[in-house]
Motif scaffolding. Structure first.
Motif, PDB file in Angstrom:
ATOM      1  N   LYS A 168     -14.575  34.252   9.741  1.00  0.00           N
ATOM      2  CA  LYS A 168     -15.370  33.046   9.472  1.00  0.00           C
ATOM      3  C   LYS A 168     -16.111  33.173   7.912  1.00  0.00           C
ATOM      4  CE  LYS A 168     -14.910  30.822  12.935  1.00  0.00           C
ATOM      5  NZ  LYS A 168     -14.054  29.515  13.085  1.00  0.00           N
ATOM      6  N   ARG A 196     -19.696  22.943   3.867  1.00  0.00           N
ATOM      7  CA  ARG A 196     -20.722  22.920   5.083  1.00  0.00           C
ATOM      8  C   ARG A 196     -20.286  23.211   6.449  1.00  0.00           C
ATOM      9  NH1 ARG A 196     -21.825  18.205   1.670  1.00  0.00           N
ATOM     10  NH2 ARG A 196     -20.523  16.966   2.947  1.00  0.00           N
ATOM     11  N   ILE A 197     -18.751  22.835   6.728  1.00  0.00           N
ATOM     12  CA  ILE A 197     -18.503  23.145   7.931  1.00  0.00           C
ATOM     13  C   ILE A 197     -18.264  24.728   8.094  1.00  0.00           C
ATOM     14  CG2 ILE A 197     -16.525  22.768   9.443  1.00  0.00           C
ATOM     15  CD1 ILE A 197     -15.882  20.244   8.422  1.00  0.00           C
ATOM     16  N   THR A 198     -17.804  25.115   7.152  1.00  0.00           N
ATOM     17  CA  THR A 198     -17.308  26.573   7.349  1.00  0.00           C
ATOM     18  C   THR A 198     -18.895  27.449   7.373  1.00  0.00           C
ATOM     19  OG1 THR A 198     -17.236  26.627   4.840  1.00  0.00           O
ATOM     20  CG2 THR A 198     -15.142  26.669   6.269  1.00  0.00           C
ATOM     21  N   GLN A 199     -19.631  27.157   6.628  1.00  0.00           N
ATOM     22  CA  GLN A 199     -21.129  27.886   6.629  1.00  0.00           C
ATOM     23  C   GLN A 199     -21.739  27.441   7.932  1.00  0.00           C
ATOM     24  OE1 GLN A 199     -22.932  29.106   3.470  1.00  0.00           O
ATOM     25  NE2 GLN A 199     -23.577  29.849   5.428  1.00  0.00           N
ATOM     26  N   SER A 200     -21.450  26.348   8.485  1.00  0.00           N
ATOM     27  CA  SER A 200     -22.063  26.289   9.825  1.00  0.00           C
ATOM     28  C   SER A 200     -21.363  26.878  10.960  1.00  0.00           C
ATOM     29  CB  SER A 200     -21.941  24.851  10.305  1.00  0.00           C
ATOM     30  OG  SER A 200     -22.425  24.632  11.694  1.00  0.00           O
ATOM     31  N   GLU A 201     -20.124  27.185  10.862  1.00  0.00           N
ATOM     32  CA  GLU A 201     -19.318  28.287  11.750  1.00  0.00           C
ATOM     33  C   GLU A 201     -19.768  29.624  11.441  1.00  0.00           C
ATOM     34  OE1 GLU A 201     -15.240  27.215  11.184  1.00  0.00           O
ATOM     35  OE2 GLU A 201     -15.335  25.348  12.356  1.00  0.00           O
ATOM     36  N   ASP A 203     -22.637  30.812  10.172  1.00  0.00           N
ATOM     37  CA  ASP A 203     -23.660  31.196  10.693  1.00  0.00           C
ATOM     38  C   ASP A 203     -24.007  31.293  12.179  1.00  0.00           C
ATOM     39  OD1 ASP A 203     -24.862  31.047   8.114  1.00  0.00           O
ATOM     40  OD2 ASP A 203     -25.489  28.871   8.408  1.00  0.00           O
ATOM     41  N   ARG A 204     -23.015  30.297  13.002  1.00  0.00           N
ATOM     42  CA  ARG A 204     -23.325  30.541  14.444  1.00  0.00           C
ATOM     43  C   ARG A 204     -22.533  31.801  14.873  1.00  0.00           C
ATOM     44  NH1 ARG A 204     -19.422  29.040  18.138  1.00  0.00           N
ATOM     45  NH2 ARG A 204     -20.018  28.337  20.071  1.00  0.00           N
ATOM     46  N   GLU A 207     -24.829  34.795  14.685  1.00  0.00           N
ATOM     47  CA  GLU A 207     -25.981  34.600  15.426  1.00  0.00           C
ATOM     48  C   GLU A 207     -25.243  35.336  16.915  1.00  0.00           C
ATOM     49  OE1 GLU A 207     -29.607  34.487  17.112  1.00  0.00           O
ATOM     50  OE2 GLU A 207     -28.897  34.208  14.949  1.00  0.00           O
TER      51      GLU A 207
END
Length: 357
Positions: A168, A196-201, A203-204, A207
């Protein structure tokens, strides 16, 4: 769209993703692309997990060597474990030694000093062998199994999620690179959406990985309890062995005087008056099982001894029957003549034991 077309498109997309990651990874290594760094807390957690895995493997392997020194036996147990079958029970080294001692003592004769001692030692060795089995079983269940479960279970999950996090991160940095290279407004908009999509993935996944890694502290607490169980198992084993040997020593002490059980009789030898020591002639020596007779230094001492003298044994002798006294080389005993006894024999005395010599 049929299933075949869908699979072809999916394979093409996967190939494109793989190629994008490979290019990003190569450029990072060459210093031609920027790399998103993980936060310090996550890096510390990753380092702690790797360290835990490394030392757990080393401790586990060396514990296996400690409990089972035979590498062939360890390989056999590993194969049976993978086949989910119980390994055949085999005699261990203390049990084998004990059986040899018992067999030897039986053949030499339980009525002889050496044969009796061998049997008693053999029985003790077999008890130690049983205690050794209990130590291995308890340690495997309470210590080795939890360590192995961590390596083959929890850490494999962590490694899998860590690899996903790495992918990721590569996707995120590749999207950043494409956005920088975008010229046209339409291309730039598409690149921003992808970022934005890759950043969200990313970050998820970061976590998820962080939550798993924070469980390492719980793993340490669990392994600490397992370590305590291992120490208690060893403490029980060594306490049993000590008690068995203490009991054996007492048995040997009751059956045989200290001169039998000690290789160094210098104290007994030096206490004899050297000036009055004489060696019996060759014919007499043969008839008294090889004794060095020490006479008192003056007639007054002889009277007090009532004819008894000290003698040092020159070589071992096993009693032929209950009327004789078994002897060990270099021990010192008391000897005296008995009226009516064959002139080739003397009566020997050691503590409360008496017999012809």
């Amino acid at each position: 769209m049929n299933i075949m077309d869908f699979n072809v498109k999916k394979l093409a997309a996967d190939a494109g993703t793989f190629l994008s990651r490979a290019v990003q990874f190569t450029e990072e290594k060459l210093g031609q692309a920027e790399k998103t760094e993980l936060d310090a807390h996550l890096e510390n957690l990753l380092s702690k997990a790797e360290c835990t895995k490394m030392w757990t493997e080393k401790i586990m392997k060396q514990t296996e060597v400690l409990l089972q020194p035979n590498p062939n036996a360890r390989i056999e147990e590993f194969v049976y474990e993978k086949l989910d079958r119980k390994a055949p029970s085999r005699i261990n080294n203390p049990e084998l030694l004990g059986q040899y001692m018992i067999d030897a003592g039986t053949e030499f004769g339980p009525g002889t000093a050496y044969g009796n001692a061998l049997i008693k030692c053999g029985e003790t060795q077999k008890r130690i062998g049983t205690a050794d089995r209990e130590l291995i079983q308890t340690s495997a269940l309470n210590f080795l199994t939890p360590l192995r479960n961590f390596i083959e279970g929890d850490y494999k999950t962590i490694a899998k999620e860590r690899k996903l996090l790495q992918n990721k991160r590569l996707d995120l940095d590749a999207a950043k690179t494409r956005l920088k290279k975008a010229k046209a407004a339409e291309t730039r908009a598409s690149s921003e959406q992808e970022l934005r999509i890759t950043q969200s993935e990313f970050d998820r996944q970061a976590e998820i990985t962080r939550l798993l890694l924070e469980g390492i502290s719980s793993t340490h607490a669990h392994h600490l309890r397992c370590l305590n169980d291992f120490v208690e198992a060893q403490m029980t084993y060594y306490a049993q062995c000590y008690q068995y040997m203490l009991d054996l020593q007492k048995q040997l002490g009751r059956c045989f005087p200290s001169n039998y059980l000690c290789n160094n009789n210098q104290t007994s030898v030096t206490s004899l008056p050297s000036a009055s020591s004489n060696v019996i002639g060759s014919s007499a020596m043969a008839s008294t099982s090889g004794l060095v007779i020490t006479s008192p230094s003056n007639p007054h001492d002889l009277k007090e001894c009532s004819g008894s003298r000290k003698a040092r044994v020159l070589y071992d002798y096993d009693a032929a029957n209950s009327s004789e006294l078994s002897l060990l080389a270099d021990e010192v005993i008391t000897v005296f003549s008995v009226v009516g006894m064959d002139s080739d024999w003397l009566m020997g005395e050691r503590g409360n034991q008496k017999g012809k010599v």
